[in-house]
Design an enzyme around this catalytic site. Structure first.
Site, PDB file in Angstrom:
ATOM      1  N   GLU A 141      38.441  55.969  59.403  1.00 45.63           N
ATOM      2  CA  GLU A 141      38.822  56.830  60.736  1.00 45.63           C
ATOM      3  C   GLU A 141      39.920  56.146  61.306  1.00 45.63           C
ATOM      4  O   GLU A 141      39.635  56.343  62.661  1.00 45.63           O
ATOM      5  CB  GLU A 141      37.835  56.987  61.517  1.00 45.63           C
ATOM      6  CG  GLU A 141      36.809  58.794  60.940  1.00 45.63           C
ATOM      7  CD  GLU A 141      35.989  59.522  61.808  1.00 45.63           C
ATOM      8  OE1 GLU A 141      36.271  59.126  62.801  1.00 45.63           O
ATOM      9  OE2 GLU A 141      35.197  60.165  61.730  1.00 45.63           O
ATOM     10  N   GLU A 148      30.869  59.984  55.940  1.00 46.70           N
ATOM     11  CA  GLU A 148      30.153  61.126  56.840  1.00 46.70           C
ATOM     12  C   GLU A 148      30.763  62.993  57.322  1.00 46.70           C
ATOM     13  O   GLU A 148      31.083  63.074  56.834  1.00 46.70           O
ATOM     14  CB  GLU A 148      30.697  60.477  58.644  1.00 46.70           C
ATOM     15  CG  GLU A 148      30.495  58.606  58.386  1.00 46.70           C
ATOM     16  CD  GLU A 148      31.341  58.628  59.756  1.00 46.70           C
ATOM     17  OE1 GLU A 148      31.084  59.786  60.711  1.00 46.70           O
ATOM     18  OE2 GLU A 148      31.119  57.616  59.926  1.00 46.70           O
TER      19      GLU A 148
HETATM   20  C1  FCB Z   1      32.676  59.320  63.702  1.00 47.69           C
HETATM   21  C2  FCB Z   1      32.506  58.335  63.355  1.00 47.69           C
HETATM   22  C3  FCB Z   1      31.056  57.190  63.499  1.00 47.69           C
HETATM   23  C4  FCB Z   1      30.204  58.576  64.136  1.00 47.69           C
HETATM   24  C5  FCB Z   1      30.775  60.075  64.222  1.00 47.69           C
HETATM   25  C6  FCB Z   1      29.575  60.737  65.112  1.00 47.69           C
HETATM   26  O1  FCB Z   1      34.018  60.094  64.098  1.00 47.69           O
HETATM   27  O2  FCB Z   1      32.995  57.721  62.787  1.00 47.69           O
HETATM   28  O3  FCB Z   1      30.781  56.427  64.202  1.00 47.69           O
HETATM   29  O4  FCB Z   1      30.083  58.819  65.699  1.00 47.69           O
HETATM   30  O5  FCB Z   1      31.843  60.340  64.403  1.00 47.69           O
END
Ligand code: FCB
Length: 442
Positions: free
Chosen positions: A167, A349
């Site tokens: 990210e 994610e």
């Molecule tokens: C993302 C992050 C991760 C976690 C999630 C909820 O932005 O990469 O570390 O905090 O959100």
């Protein structure tokens, strides 16, 4: 039991974590502070004054955690290496004991048949490098490449899946523009330099991994949360367009299309040198997508770029932490990214957070019905996207464990496994049981 949307046999199912959020062992075996250790010490910045000092104590409980992953049937595990654990000064002499930890983790994963996915940077820059200016210094790309080389030489015999960064846009925006995360700076020039140097670091990292890891499969993990203007007012529409460039385009476009999006291109020009775009746009093998919800942007003059967060429409369904619940947006994002970048996508994610303390019931079960419903809806949306042509190859739930949720501390829980932060006991929640069944049936 829930619907089990059809996925091909080779579709990969896993879970993600990150070093600072789970490891703890902050001062153990020669680890030095990173920028999040420093940030957590600033008064009032993290809920409840929490820090990652102990977190899930994964540094000491790793074998048990890998056994838990195996019991759930996970096929892959995305973790990050803590740069300040393996290179306490950020560069120079490595810390043998820190390096050993990831050897043990990787070996145990492989022993259990779980594929390691190693992410080199999940936000924890060594404080020693921040003291030299961190990502605002052009040399940071070289520091990063040397760190990547250390990890590649050490782990590349066993780890084939590598992510350069997690990210990019979120840590640069929140850390260097909004000032809401480490290193808590809010400055336009610093932010622009950080964007460009992190892009250069990515390119240098890809070259390093390609040269040193035979058979490497390399990608980068992007946060893509489609931006919608919070109102139809022209100033909100324009602010949301700039916010969109920063959040969703400032990294994938230079890395994959060799140009910055138009508004940023103009502003960033003073920091771009001849040949830089070719240094950034190195070929990669896959696109890592972190997706949770669309973002509603609007004009906000209290923040340095004049954009900020607006409210989603009142009729929109929300999760327990007020993020929009919009599985259709996930489906569309997968389709859109397939068209834009033409790479296989791994969802690195996706998951559901709540501030509720999900305590075990009388039978000892943790019933997280809302998380379960979220995962079911999002995984069904992913199946729809795949059926419509999205090239999605795998899914990693965020997160394996309840953990240190940055500014939200331990009060915000994303785990499919509950962690009791007093006893460190782990209990798979109902969502974990469902996920394990989905994987078994897949
Ligand atoms: C993302 C992050 C991760 C976690 C999630 C909820 O932005 O990469 O570390 O905090 O959100």
């Amino acid at each position: 039991m829930a619907d089990r949307p059809a996925f091909p046999k080779d579709f990969l199912w896993g879970a993600s974590t990150s070093a600072y959020q789970i490891e703890g062992g902050a001062g153990a075996d020669g680890r030095a502070p990173g920028i999040w250790d420093s940030f957590c010490r600033l008064k009032g910045r993290v809920d409840n004054g929490d820090s990652g000092d102990v977190a899930c104590d994964h540094y000491h409980r790793m074998p048990e955690d890998v056994d838990l992953m195996a019991a759930l049937g996970l096929q892959a595990y995305r973790f990050s290496v803590s740069w300040p654990r393996v290179l306490p000064r950020g560069r120079g002499a490595p810390n043998g004991k820190g390096l050993d930890f990831y050897d043990r983790l990787i070996d145990r994963l492989l022993e259990k048949g779980i594929e390691p996915w190693l992410c080199l940077y999940h936000w924890d820059l060594p404080q020693a490098l921040q003291d030299l200016g961190g990502w605002t210094v052009r040399d940071s790309a070289g520091w990063y490449a040397d760190y990547a080389a250390l990890c590649a030489r050490r782990y590349g015999d066993r780890v084939k899946r590598w992510a350069t960064f997690n990210e990019f846009s979120v840590f640069t925006l929140f850390g260097w523009a909004f000032g809401w995360g480490a290193p808590s700076i809010a400055d336009r020039a610093a932010h622009l330099k950080a964007i460009h140097h992190v892009n250069l670091a990515h390119g240098a990292g890809v070259d390093t991994l390609r040269a040193l890891v035979p058979g490497a499969s390399i990608g980068a993990v992007h946060s893509v949360q489609p931006m919608r203007p919070a109102t139809g007012r022209p100033e909100d529409v324009e602010a949301a367009a700039l916010f969109d460039e920063h959040w969703n385009r400032a990294f994938p476009e230079p890395q994959l299309l060799a140009h910055y999006p138009p508004r940023i291109a103009q502003a960033i020009e003073p920091y771009v040198q001849a040949g830089d775009m070719a240094r950034i746009a190195r070929p990669v093998d896959w696109f890592g997508l972190n997706h949770y919800a669309p973002v509603y942007g609007q004009k906000d003059d209290s923040l340095i770029w004049g954009f900020g967060f607006g409210a989603p429409p009142p009729e929109m369904e929300r999760t327990a932490i007020d993020w929009p619940f919009d599985p259709g947006c996930f489906r569309d994002t997968l389709l859109d990214l397939t068209r834009r970048y033409r790479l296989p996508i791994y969802v690195t994610e996706n998951g559901y957070g709540t501030k509720a303390d999900e305590t075990p019931n009388a039978e000892g079960r943790v019933v997280d019905g809302d998380r379960l419903a979220y995962l079911q809806a999002y995984i069904a949306a992913m199946a729809e996207a795949k059926a419509q042509g999205a090239d999605v190859r795998g899914y990693f739930v965020w997160s394996l464990l309840d953990n240190f949720e940055w500014g939200g501390g331990y009060g915000t829980r994303f785990g499919i496994v509950r962690v009791d932060f007093t006893t460190q006991a782990r209990i798979p929640k109902e969502s974990a049981r469902w996920y394990a069944e989905l994987i078994r049936g897949a």
